[in-house]
Scaffold this active site. Structure first.
Site, PDB file in Angstrom:
ATOM      1  N   LEU A 126       5.929  29.315  75.501  1.00  0.00           N
ATOM      2  CA  LEU A 126       5.502  30.005  76.523  1.00  0.00           C
ATOM      3  C   LEU A 126       5.202  28.779  77.522  1.00  0.00           C
ATOM      4  O   LEU A 126       4.436  27.305  77.192  1.00  0.00           O
ATOM      5  CB  LEU A 126       3.864  30.347  76.192  1.00  0.00           C
ATOM      6  N   ASP A 127       5.381  28.233  78.641  1.00  0.00           N
ATOM      7  CA  ASP A 127       4.889  27.614  79.811  1.00  0.00           C
ATOM      8  C   ASP A 127       4.974  25.935  79.504  1.00  0.00           C
ATOM      9  O   ASP A 127       4.942  25.226  80.215  1.00  0.00           O
ATOM     10  CB  ASP A 127       3.853  27.157  80.327  1.00  0.00           C
ATOM     11  N   GLU A 128       6.981  26.029  78.467  1.00  0.00           N
ATOM     12  CA  GLU A 128       7.066  24.289  78.306  1.00  0.00           C
ATOM     13  C   GLU A 128       8.560  24.654  78.251  1.00  0.00           C
ATOM     14  O   GLU A 128       9.168  23.337  77.751  1.00  0.00           O
ATOM     15  CB  GLU A 128       6.967  24.411  76.769  1.00  0.00           C
TER      16      GLU A 128
END
Lengths: 277, 277, 277, 277
Positions: free
Chosen positions: D221-223
């Site tokens: 996530l969000d990476e």
């Protein structure tokens, strides 16, 4: 022994240029460490900056490349600190920033001297063991003063003259004598607010952003090729002196950035513009 | 029932002003939700924007405040959507951004209509169920065309005219008719590149940053009080059309930001400048 | 004789506060040169910074204001240069920037001394005739080293300790001893990249923007109230050392900006945040 | 007839690569309209994006280039509008910006449809005559809902899925199904404030700058690899909803910028980073 060099090519564009250039590199078994090219479509001009490493003679490489494009401007530069002459007046922020970077070894340059038209900055410059020369302009006309400055300058070898807030207008004679070698920081976001006291102009105009511009000096005041620019927001609460104060941080950062570009041979001048790789 | 109002005061500065004003608020038992003041020292002018809540009559509050500073410009505004007339030509980015924000309820405004001198944008505007009027300028002189536009405009009630890339020069007559009511987006970082095709000018000058300026329109072309400005970096690889494309994002954001300021009564015009709270 | 003072008020919000405060100013016939207020709605806290001039006793003004809000934190400050202690390690950019500003008279502060855990910066500091103390940490544990540093610090009077790239973690003991007095520059856009070598972290993460954060130091590493931040764009061509080099310009500008805020009494600390007027 | 194509090469670095590639271009008598290269020294990977024009068969050119570097990832792309599927939830700013650009012909893409988990945006999308599908998640678990979404998505042909503020977390299954094809706008300056409500986090932390990040979606996530980022200044006067409002302008500009990069084949994904030419 390995040599590392910056190859700078500035010539008319032609089909096969990259091929022919890279062929030379390949046959000499050079490593390409970095490579930037740009073709200005409007004028049909080709610019290239390549960093190569390998076992080679810089002069030989240069002549081989010249074989490809005989009238090209080709330079093969083995990096070494460039020599600079600094000029200033009374303000210390731009000069001081360069002195600190120089003292720190961050600047790939040797400062030959600082020349000023006031002695205000003498103490600061001497702190860094750099020769300081004051040539006051009092009681002289512009030509006379400049002649004295040029006499002094010409006793030095140098690659660039950096005007770190030198607040006098240069004559055409001076500018021509050191063409493409003079870098100036203008305290506004050019071409807005050409001329004297741009912060006062900016304040009167009520702008919401101010800036600074580093550029090569040409005969037209504040009209030379721009190397770097930056800006900061301002607001109605700021009087022009506040803008000036805030602007100084931009001025020094922009001048040092531009200086770093030219010291690293990253700037091509093309007419009234620059290509910055 | 509680009322919430914006109190705007624009008057000559005098000792005790804040005291006298806050006394009125205090005696009326108003809550101060936010408060900004500014004194322009040069001209001795005082500006204040306070948001108050409480049980009070806006008109009464206004007259009491007027008692303090009889010749002051005092407005007590109970917020409601302002009415705006949009003008455009062919480009959709600035107009489109306003339409989307309006549709989303983000803009505290009611769009009365869009007036354009071409029909290019008709489809877009109609998608949002907003009246669209095309008044072509073909075969007319400037005065004739403007007269038709003004006739149409005057059938509407409105607080502001927003020029969302309306690419025609307005006459002095038009500007005076709607003084301090016309907001324009200029596609450059004013005062750099006044006039036509600023992106081409910027490209030719070789600048490293371009911008946009939202301002009130006055009689002097591109010289009115600046409300908001912003910039983006550009480089040698960009032709002027690339700069234009990149510049559009700045234009629309800056125009919408300026619009939001005026819709929220955050802007005072003071001579050729603005105070933006 | 006229006195000029900064009045700082930090107290619980209450109806009529501005009225009561401005009444005191009015009755003492003070001029208000500038005034900023802010109410934090969430916590119901009121902050005010007013610059007043007139004929008055600061202490008297202070006690009168205290009469209004007994448990308020009220300071009436007649500006004079604040005393600061600088701490550094090996890097010169942040320290050098402060030294230049100080030498120029731009900083409204007196530098008491520079304390470092290496002697690298000694030459630079001595150029400015500022006392330099090196307390190496070799062969000591953190507590031992800090005790020596604190012993030295405590021989000075000072308003702020400025960590100009002091690359050691401070113990809770140290931080508590100088609460709200320690300003640090963190070489990242906090809260991104907390901890060691943020430029390496930024490079590995492939970010397109890097930044720097000046903040008060509290017990939680890199978690204190933020005073100022700024950023610059980066790109894929930059290795982490290039980012570090580019980041230095942001670091020094942000630290000097934050320092100027606190020296001008423009910063209120409120929980883990700051109000910067 | 002349063909214009983008040649994208992604392979292990080797001496002579540029020479061999430019040789192919030269022998085919192609014009090089623009050329960008980059070598990631750490991983020894070579990236090149060249725009060529001439008389040639794209497939033929591709196979000749493959002869040089057999295991290279080589693409010869004759530009045509890419197909995109948009996903959204309730907020209109990012979606609306894309719709306006699309309607204007600015976006080199064809929008296949908009899929949302609420029907809030239906009216807006229908204004642009774009198919809108609402798949509510009520009463379903994540897997169930996603399955329905994937079923619908798979009825379309597309190059990219653009999450224009799609506020649901995607499962690993979804992400893997459309690897390197999903672009997201995260409403914070990643890696600061990962996760839910970054504006609230930013407000609580008291930051002075907020931002937005467009990135490819990967399993973390969000990476995923960052494509574009931008920021704006904020201050103590802003509550988190004000930050959110201000942040929307950054979000939409950053997402549209990233989208324009990928639609123009300017982005290479390299591990967890991007090279953006």
């Amino acid at each position: 022994m390995e040599t590392r060099a910056r190859v700078l090519i500035d010539c008319d564009d032609a089909k096969g240029l990259v091929y022919k250039i890279s062929k030379v590199f390949f046959e000499k078994e050079l490593n390409i460490d970095s490579n930037r090219e740009f073709v200005d479509k409007e004028t049909g001009r080709f610019f290239m900056r390549t960093v190569v490493t390998g076992i080679f003679e810089p002069d030989e490489l240069s002549s081989e490349l010249k074989g490809i494009a005989p009238e090209a401007d080709i330079r093969v530069i083995v990096p070494k600190p460039k020599k600079i002459v600094l000029m200033a007046t009374k303000e210390s922020h731009a000069l001081g920033d360069i002195l600190i970077r120089h003292a720190d070894g961050e600047l790939d340059a040797k400062i030959e001297c600082v020349i000023a038209n006031h002695d205000t900055l003498e103490t600061l410059v001497r702190r860094f063991d750099i020769p300081f020369f004051c040539i006051p302009a009092d009681g002289m006309d512009r030509e006379e003063h400049e002649e004295k400055v040029m006499e002094l300058i010409d006793t030095f070898e140098f690659d660039f003259i950096v005007l770190a807030k030198y607040m006098r207008i240069l004559t055409s004679k001076f500018v021509k004598a050191y063409e493409k070698k003079i870098i100036n920081i203008h305290h506004s976001f050019l071409p807005a607010f050409i001329g004297a006291n741009p912060y006062k102009q900016a304040h009167e105009r009520g702008v919401k952003i101010i800036g600074a511009t580093a550029h090569f000096v040409t005969d037209d005041l504040d009209e030379g090729p721009i190397i770097a620019q930056d800006v900061i927001p301002v607001n109605h609460r700021m009087e022009w002196r506040d803008m000036q104060r805030a602007g100084r941080d931009v001025e020094k950062v922009v001048l040092s950035r531009a200086l770093s570009y030219v010291l690293n041979d990253r700037v091509f001048v093309h007419g009234n513009k620059t290509i910055v790789f």
